[in-house]
Design a protein around this motif. Structure first.
Motif, PDB file in Angstrom:
ATOM      1  N   VAL A  23       2.143  14.461   0.465  1.00 26.73           N
ATOM      2  CA  VAL A  23       1.954  13.101   0.346  1.00 26.73           C
ATOM      3  C   VAL A  23       0.594  12.663  -0.193  1.00 26.73           C
ATOM      4  N   ALA A  24      -0.015  13.430  -1.134  1.00 30.53           N
ATOM      5  CA  ALA A  24      -1.165  13.402  -1.677  1.00 30.53           C
ATOM      6  C   ALA A  24      -1.354  13.485  -3.204  1.00 30.53           C
ATOM      7  N   PHE A  25      -2.350  13.100  -3.620  1.00 26.62           N
ATOM      8  CA  PHE A  25      -2.535  12.976  -5.007  1.00 26.62           C
ATOM      9  C   PHE A  25      -3.070  14.288  -5.326  1.00 26.62           C
ATOM     10  N   VAL A  26      -2.862  15.250  -6.200  1.00 23.13           N
ATOM     11  CA  VAL A  26      -3.183  16.660  -6.354  1.00 23.13           C
ATOM     12  C   VAL A  26      -2.904  16.867  -7.918  1.00 23.13           C
ATOM     13  N   THR A  86     -18.576  20.235  -5.113  1.00 27.33           N
ATOM     14  CA  THR A  86     -17.601  19.652  -4.683  1.00 27.33           C
ATOM     15  C   THR A  86     -17.904  18.224  -4.096  1.00 27.33           C
ATOM     16  N   VAL A  87     -17.274  17.209  -4.707  1.00 25.99           N
ATOM     17  CA  VAL A  87     -17.532  15.757  -4.723  1.00 25.99           C
ATOM     18  C   VAL A  87     -16.463  15.069  -4.022  1.00 25.99           C
ATOM     19  N   ARG A  88     -17.065  14.250  -2.840  1.00 21.22           N
ATOM     20  CA  ARG A  88     -16.010  13.423  -2.273  1.00 21.22           C
ATOM     21  C   ARG A  88     -16.441  12.053  -2.327  1.00 21.22           C
ATOM     22  N   LEU A  89     -15.283  11.345  -2.707  1.00 24.64           N
ATOM     23  CA  LEU A  89     -15.550   9.891  -2.866  1.00 24.64           C
ATOM     24  C   LEU A  89     -14.410   8.874  -2.287  1.00 24.64           C
ATOM     25  N   GLU A  90     -14.628   7.645  -2.026  1.00 28.75           N
ATOM     26  CA  GLU A  90     -13.625   6.796  -1.974  1.00 28.75           C
ATOM     27  C   GLU A  90     -13.438   5.709  -2.830  1.00 28.75           C
ATOM     28  N   GLY A  99      -0.836  -2.680  -9.548  1.00 31.07           N
ATOM     29  CA  GLY A  99      -1.270  -2.731  -8.139  1.00 31.07           C
ATOM     30  C   GLY A  99      -2.506  -1.758  -7.809  1.00 31.07           C
ATOM     31  N   ARG A 100      -3.180  -1.956  -6.788  1.00 29.95           N
ATOM     32  CA  ARG A 100      -4.417  -1.148  -6.340  1.00 29.95           C
ATOM     33  C   ARG A 100      -3.862  -0.369  -4.881  1.00 29.95           C
ATOM     34  N   LEU A 101      -4.492   0.739  -4.925  1.00 27.88           N
ATOM     35  CA  LEU A 101      -4.353   1.625  -3.602  1.00 27.88           C
ATOM     36  C   LEU A 101      -5.519   2.390  -3.411  1.00 27.88           C
ATOM     37  N   PRO A 102      -6.236   2.056  -2.232  1.00 28.99           N
ATOM     38  CA  PRO A 102      -7.549   2.566  -1.640  1.00 28.99           C
ATOM     39  C   PRO A 102      -7.148   4.239  -1.513  1.00 28.99           C
ATOM     40  N   ILE A 103      -8.145   5.227  -1.742  1.00 23.68           N
ATOM     41  CA  ILE A 103      -7.720   6.554  -1.460  1.00 23.68           C
ATOM     42  C   ILE A 103      -9.145   7.160  -1.327  1.00 23.68           C
ATOM     43  N   LEU A 104      -9.015   8.312  -0.624  1.00 26.13           N
ATOM     44  CA  LEU A 104     -10.230   9.017  -0.322  1.00 26.13           C
ATOM     45  C   LEU A 104      -9.986  10.300  -1.092  1.00 26.13           C
ATOM     46  N   SER A 125      -5.897  11.403  -0.787  1.00 23.70           N
ATOM     47  CA  SER A 125      -5.070  10.690   0.223  1.00 23.70           C
ATOM     48  C   SER A 125      -5.043   9.216   0.521  1.00 23.70           C
ATOM     49  N   ASP A 126      -4.046   8.702   0.762  1.00 27.56           N
ATOM     50  CA  ASP A 126      -3.910   7.369   0.800  1.00 27.56           C
ATOM     51  C   ASP A 126      -4.445   7.024   1.973  1.00 27.56           C
ATOM     52  N   ILE A 127      -5.552   5.976   2.050  1.00 26.89           N
ATOM     53  CA  ILE A 127      -6.265   5.616   3.079  1.00 26.89           C
ATOM     54  C   ILE A 127      -6.185   4.044   3.209  1.00 26.89           C
TER      55      ILE A 127
END
Length: 596
Positions: A23-26, A86-90, A99-104, A125-127
């Motif tokens: 259940v993730a965006f890969v 390796t870059v991490r963002l919200e 529509g819009r969906l917040p992700i990490l 991942s859906d946050i």
């Protein structure tokens, strides 16, 4: 297909199935950022197919195409990953239906055999739930901040002093009002007890706080009298309530609520003094005063009510007013009249009535007045019942009525006597001058006798000595020509006029013919008490005039003699005269009142 290729195909198929179950965006990217592959979840979220995004730079794909700034942020992250970071963002991605969906999400490098970057992997991942939870937490935090601010403002704005004490009795919290009451800054209270701050506070209050800690129950209404720096050299009055502050059922602090009641106590003392003065006034008042409720029951009575009807104020409270007086009422029907008056007052009508009472073997008359006292809405809430002893006034009024009747009777007799004097004086008298002179003298004698009978302070009797002196005063010429002797004796006023007329006639004859006419004569008037128990007065008139010849009206039976005999009869007495060469002796005997 060779076995090795078949195995690679099966391996790739298993990886895709595994990726699609997440259940993730890969997504798999080329080093330059072009999308190679992506999981089904990401495609489903965007409502797109693999052909819509494969081979397109990652930052230009559907998910990021809603905002150029977001696209720039994604491009920068991909380039940094291609450089080995390796870059991490919200972020927020675009989903189906715009529509819009917040992700990490994060993007990082995949290295080859020689540690070079050969591909990039982006995962997300859906946050949204976390965001909602965080937003809810923030809302709750802000609400708590507002509530705390409101409580702090309320705490400091309370019109009473409020504080918290720990188990060592030291202050944990103090509001502004309590600090102002104590006359000390708030900070100066902390970690110190009330006794340490104000040495005039009763040490027993520390035991009260300890008992609240032990029992877990509040302790209310403690009176405190102390001096504080806020008002120097003056004791002030406070009332304190103590209550436990608990967590999980156990008191961790004791709260204090303090309010100043100095002005209230002063007002109470003034009211108490005023009530005491009013009570003394009403108790000393020579009237009965009672307060009744609208049903006629006594709620309060002054001392005169207790003195007259006995019992105590407590026993009188609740007693029906008419029932209290009923056993003492002398006239049948007065109780019903009193009840009617009370009922009328309850309806707003004041009234007054006189009641005759018997008490202690005596009789008295009370003037009862009942007056309604109303509330602002016009309802009668209380009735004032007063009773004034008018017994003496009634007796005085009765005495005045009797005196008035007697005066009328005397005036009738006096007018009749004047008429008789006028008529009889005119008989046989031809000289008008002599007639007027004689008539004037006799009327003046009547007036003098009447006057002395009315100005005497006893208003009922007259002394014989005063009457004799008044009649003879015009003929007194100094020296000792007259002798007046006799015991103290009072006549009724009705006897004064006829006796005065007799004495006047005797004095007139003495001037004309006897002892008072010349310079050598003497006159003696003496009286004594005779008869049974001294109830008869005997008066002697004795003249001695050696140089005068008596003209003897006593023997002639003239008008003067007839007038004196008539007056003697009016006294129910006897008059006798004896004339001789040197004068006249007259004796008058008549019954009269007892001597005083």
């Amino acid at each position: 297909m060779d076995p090795e290729s078949d195995q690679e195909t099966r391996h790739a198929s298993r990886e895709r199935q595994l990726i699609n179950q997440l259940v993730a965006f890969v997504a798999v990217l080329e080093v330059d950022g072009r999308l190679v592959d992506v999981d089904a979840a990401a495609l489903n979220i965007g409502g797109i197919g693999i052909d819509d995004v494969r081979g397109i730079p990652f930052w230009n794909t559907y998910w990021w195409s809603y905002d150029p700034e977001v696209q720039d942020e994604v491009r920068d992250a991909v380039h940094r990953a291609a450089a080995g970071e390796t870059v991490r963002l919200e972020s927020v991605v675009r989903v189906a239906g715009d529509g819009r969906l917040p992700i990490l999400w994060q993007v990082g490098p995949i290295r080859g055999e020689h540690d070079q970057v050969v591909e990039l992997v982006a995962s997300a991942s859906d946050i949204s739930e976390r965001r909602r939870a965080e937003e809810e937490m923030e809302r709750n935090r802000l609400a708590c901040v507002r509530q705390v601010a409101e409580l702090e403002a309320l705490y400091d704005a309370l019109p009473v002093g409020v504080a918290l004490h720990d188990r060592d009795l030291a202050f944990l919290r103090v509001n502004r009002h309590l600090a102002d009451l104590n006359g000390l800054p708030i900070a100066q209270h902390y970690e110190r007890s009330g006794r340490e701050l104000l040495d005039s506070i009763d040490p027993a209050l520390a035991d009260v706080i300890r008992s609240v800690f032990r029992s877990g129950q509040p302790s209310l209404g403690h009176e405190i009298r102390a001096e504080t720096p806020a008002v120097r050299d003056a004791s002030r009055d406070f009332v304190a309530d103590y209550y436990p502050v608990k967590v999980d059922g156990e008191a961790f602090a004791v709260g204090t609520c303090v309010r100043e009641v100095t002005a209230e106590r002063q007002l109470q003392n003034q009211l108490a003094a005023s009530e005491a003065r009013l009570r003394r006034v009403t108790d000393e008042a020579p009237i009965l005063i009672a307060l009744l409720d609208a049903e006629g029951r006594i709620t309060w009575a002054n001392r005169d009510v207790l003195r007259r009807f006995g019992d105590s104020a407590e026993r009188h409270a609740g007693t029906d007013y008419a029932t209290l007086l009923a056993p003492h009422l002398e006239t049948p029907g007065d109780e019903a009249l009193l009840r009617q008056a009370v009922q009328g007052a309850a309806a707003g009508r004041p009234s007054r009535l006189d009641l005759e009472l018997t008490r202690g073997g005596g009789r008295e008359v009370l003037e009862i007045q009942v007056t309604p006292l109303g509330a602002r809405d016009g309802r009668v809430t209380e009735i004032v019942a007063t009773g004034t002893d008018v017994t003496d006034r009634r007796l005085h009024e009765e005495r005045l009525r009797l005196l008035n009747r007697e005066l009328n009777h005397r005036m009738k007799n006096l007018f009749a006597l004047v008429q008789s004097v006028i008529t009889m004086s005119a008989r046989g008298e031809k000289d008008v001058g002599r007639y007027v002179e004689t008539l004037r003298g006799r009327v003046e004698a009547l007036a003098a006798a009447h006057l002395i009978g009315t100005v005497d302070e006893t208003m009922g009797t007259i002394r014989v000595r005063d009457l004799v002196a008044t009649v003879l005063e015009p003929h007194e010429r100094g020296g000792s020509r007259m002798t007046i002797e006799g015991p103290e004796f009072r006549l009724s006023r009705s006897a004064a006029t006829p006796l005065g007329m007799i004495l006047h006639e005797l004095a007139t004859n003495a001037v004309k013919h006897g002892a008072l006419g010349g310079g050598e004569g003497t006159l003696a008037i003496r009286w004594r008490l005779t008869g049974n128990e001294g109830r008869e007065l005997e008066l002697h008139w004795t003249e001695d005039a050696p140089s005068r010849e008596m003209a003897g009206e006593a023997s002639s039976g003239g008008f003067g003699t007839r007038l004196m005999q008539g007056c003697a009869m009016q006294l129910q007495g006897r008059l006798s005269q004896a004339a001789h060469a040197r004068g006249v002796d007259t004796t008058l005997t008549f019954p009269s009142d007892e001597p005083t």
